[in-house]
Structures are given as structure tokens and as C-alpha cells.
Design a protein around this motif. Structure first.
Motif, PDB file in Angstrom:
ATOM      1  N   ARG A  97       0.822  -1.215   0.000  1.00 61.66           N
ATOM      2  CA  ARG A  97       0.000   0.000   0.000  1.00 61.66           C
ATOM      3  C   ARG A  97       0.858   1.268   0.000  1.00 61.66           C
ATOM      4  N   LEU A 130      -2.912   1.123   7.779  1.00 63.56           N
ATOM      5  CA  LEU A 130      -1.798   0.592   6.991  1.00 63.56           C
ATOM      6  C   LEU A 130      -1.121  -0.598   7.667  1.00 63.56           C
ATOM      7  N   ALA A 163      -0.626   4.776  -0.484  1.00 67.29           N
ATOM      8  CA  ALA A 163      -1.304   5.487   0.612  1.00 67.29           C
ATOM      9  C   ALA A 163      -0.386   6.470   1.332  1.00 67.29           C
TER      10      ALA A 163
END
Length: 343
Positions: free
Chosen positions: A68, A184, A71
């Protein structure tokens, strides 16, 4: 991995955890005081930079993958990562700075007050709910810490303030992490990869303003050149400290880590008395003992121990009381062992 292998690994990891943290504290204090390098932001920045470079190397070599990444890239890095990095930098800077003003043992005593700050900051940020056991534990901690401070022969108020700021920034760091990065769920390497550059940026920026002019004037860079081994060891041990806590939890549990950290702090208090000839009065010791009781209660509350036992009591009462209010007694039956009769 076999059970014996896991046990051996857990023992090694826990031993390293118990030794490395105190060793880094003592080394940092030696650098700050004995080597006449009173620049905590620069010293903290070196450790953070080393951790960040180590994490980057692991990612570049393919040992760790960043999930991720979108992000935390672009403008999101400034919105999410930079605030967390700022709070982390302040925590480290104040945490090292306090060793210039207070004794090692006394600082470990004051660390037991951290849950109080965390609870207050969490409630203000509306991410913490204080139940009765938590409130009672916090009050006990406050009482013990107040007793410890009140019986200190020579109380350095600047040192107390710096210690308070370190604990406050730790609370703010946790709040920022909750707000910006909670979804996260970074591992330890990913966390260092993402947060270390931001944390180092704030530390070195502050050092550039508040420390570097004085460092140049007093030849502090010469101290680094004269004692490179000490500074390299501090940076390397900083990497180890950042990673070892993660592995303690992985091989044991978060409760084990909390217990080990508490025991480690107590050992540092003893080291302060024996090694640094620090004076701990009996009243201070009793105050610290009271604070530790509250600290243990706080951790048990946060892990749901009291809530779990309360639920068990409710369930026991439900099973042992009939709807009409008549108690049921459990009697052993030689044939089935399941005979219930009204009392």
C-alpha cells in the motif's frame, strides 16, 4: 520450527531486549555527559538515520516489500507521515535531553507515569475510553509518582518538565499514528522505511537551528571524529532497539514485552544506585512501588483482564441462579456427574 527451537529463539530475543535497551541508555548518557556532547537532537537523529538506511537496504535488496505504498506517496506523505514523524522526533529528542538533567534511576521511576499522559491525550482525542479499572490504575500511578517526586532531595524542575514533554509527545505520537496510519498496519521494517526519513528531517532541522551553531563554536564535530566508535555503536544499537521489541512480541506476546520492559526499568534503577552512585530514599522506593502497582493494573485493564473476569462472574451467576431466583447447587453424581438440584 520445533518447540525447543522456538523456546531458544524466544530466550535469545528476550535476553537481547533486556540488555540492549539499558545499554543504549547508558551509552547515550555517557556521550551526552562524559564526552561533553550535550546535543540530544543530533544524537537521536543519527540513530533514526541509521534505522532508516537499514530499512531502505532491506527493501532495496528485496527482503521486505512495502504494501500500500500509494497510501503514503505524494501529498499523502506530507499529510500522514510528516506529522507522525514530527511527534516521534520530539519524543526522541526530549527522551534523550532529560538525561542531561535527571538521574538514570529517577527517569525510570518517572516513566511509570506515561499511562496517565496516554489516557489523558487519548480521551482528548476521542480515541480512548477510560473504564473504572483504568481510572483507578491511573490514580494509583499518579499517587505513586507524586510520592516519588516529593521525596526527591534535589528536584530539577527543568528535568521534570522535559520528562513530561517526552511523555506528552509519546501520547501525541500514538494519537497521530492512530489517525493517519492505523489502516496501513506497518511491520517494523516498513515502519522504519516510512517514518525514519520524516523523523530524521525534524530532528536534524531542529538540531540545525538550536544545536549546530553551538556545536561549531565548541568543536563538537571534533568529538565525533575523536570517538567514532561510541557514535557508531549508539547508531547501531538504535537499529537493534527499534527491531528487537517487534521480535519479542512475535516470539512471545505483547504482555511479555510489557513485563520485561517494567523489569528492565527496575533494573536500571538498581544500576543507577550501584553504578552511578545515585541516591534513592526509602520513601522514593515506596512511591515507585505504588506507581508500579498502578502501572501493572493499567496494563491488565488495557488487555481486558478485569473485563474478562467480570464477564466470567456474570456467566457463573447466570448458570448458578434460576430465573425464579432460586440458587442451583452443583452436586456430583457417581454415574453421570451432571446432577443439578435445587438448593
Amino acid at each position: 520450527m520445533s518447540g525447543s527451537g522456538m523456546s531458544a529463539s524466544a530466550l535469545v530475543v528476550c535476553t537481547v531486549f533486556m540488555v540492549m535497551g539499558p545499554a543504549l541508555i547508558m551509552l547515550n548518557q555517557y556521550i551526552l555527559k562524559s564526552l561533553n556532547f550535550p546535543y540530544p537532537m543530533a544524537l537521536s537523529g543519527m540513530g533514526v538515520l541509521a534505522s532508516g538506511l537499514f530499512a531502505r537496504a532491506l527493501v532495496s535488496l528485496g527482503y521486505v516489500q512495502i504494501h500500500r505504498a500509494e497510501a503514503i506517496e505524494g501529498i499523502l506523505w506530507y499529510r500522514r507521515v510528516l506529522p507522525v514523524g514530527m511527534a516521534s522526533a520530539a519524543t526522541l529528542a526530549f527522551g534523550n535531553m532529560v538525561y542531561l538533567y535527571l538521574d538514570v534511576g529517577f527517569i525510570q521511576m518517572l516513566k511509570s507515569f506515561t499511562p496517565v499522559i496516554l489516557m489523558i491525550v487519548g480521551i482528548m482525542a476521542k480515541i480512548e475510553h477510560a473504564n473504572t479499572p483504568v481510572v483507578i490504575s491511573v490514580l494509583i500511578i499518579s499517587l505513586g509518582t507524586a510520592a516519588t517526586c516529593s521525596f526527591t532531595p534535589q528536584l530539577n524542575m527543568l528535568g521534570i518538565f522535559i520528562m513530561f514533554m517526552s511523555e506528552l509527545m509519546e501520547g501525541i505520537r500514538l494519537v497521530f499514528t492512530q489517525y493517519f496510519l492505523q489502516q496501513l498496519k506497518f511491520g517494523v521494517t516498513e515502519g522504519q522505511y516510512v517514518l525514519a526519513p520524516a523523523c530524521a528531517f525534524w530532528l536534524f532541522s531542529a538540531s540545525l537551528i538550536f544545536e549546530v551553531p553551538d556545536m561549531i563554536e565548541k568543536g563538537a564535530f571534533g568529538v565525533m571524529m575523536q570517538y567514532p566508535f561510541h557514535f557508531l555503536c549508539a547508531a547501531s544499537m538504535g537499529i537493534g532497539v527499534n527491531f528487537i521489541s517487534y521480535y519479542v512480541i512475535q516470539y512471545t506476546s505483547s504482555l511479555t514485552m510489557k513485563i520485561l520492559a517494567t523489569v528492565r526499568n527496575i533494573c536500571l534503577v538498581i544500576v543507577g544506585v550501584i553504578w552511578y552512585k545515585e541516591i534513592i530514599t526509602m520513601n522514593q522506593a515506596w512511591g515507585y512501588f505504588i506507581a508500579l502497582i498502578g502501572f501493572a493494573g493499567y496494563n491488565m485493564s488495557k488487555m481486558g483482564y478485569f473485563e474478562h473476569n467480570s464477564q466470567l462472574m456474570v456467566e457463573w451467576r447466570r448458570l448458578t441462579v434460576s430465573p425464579s431466583g432460586n440458587k442451583l447447587a452443583v452436586k456430583g453424581d457417581e454415574e453421570t456427574g451432571l446432577l443439578l438440584s435445587k438448593a
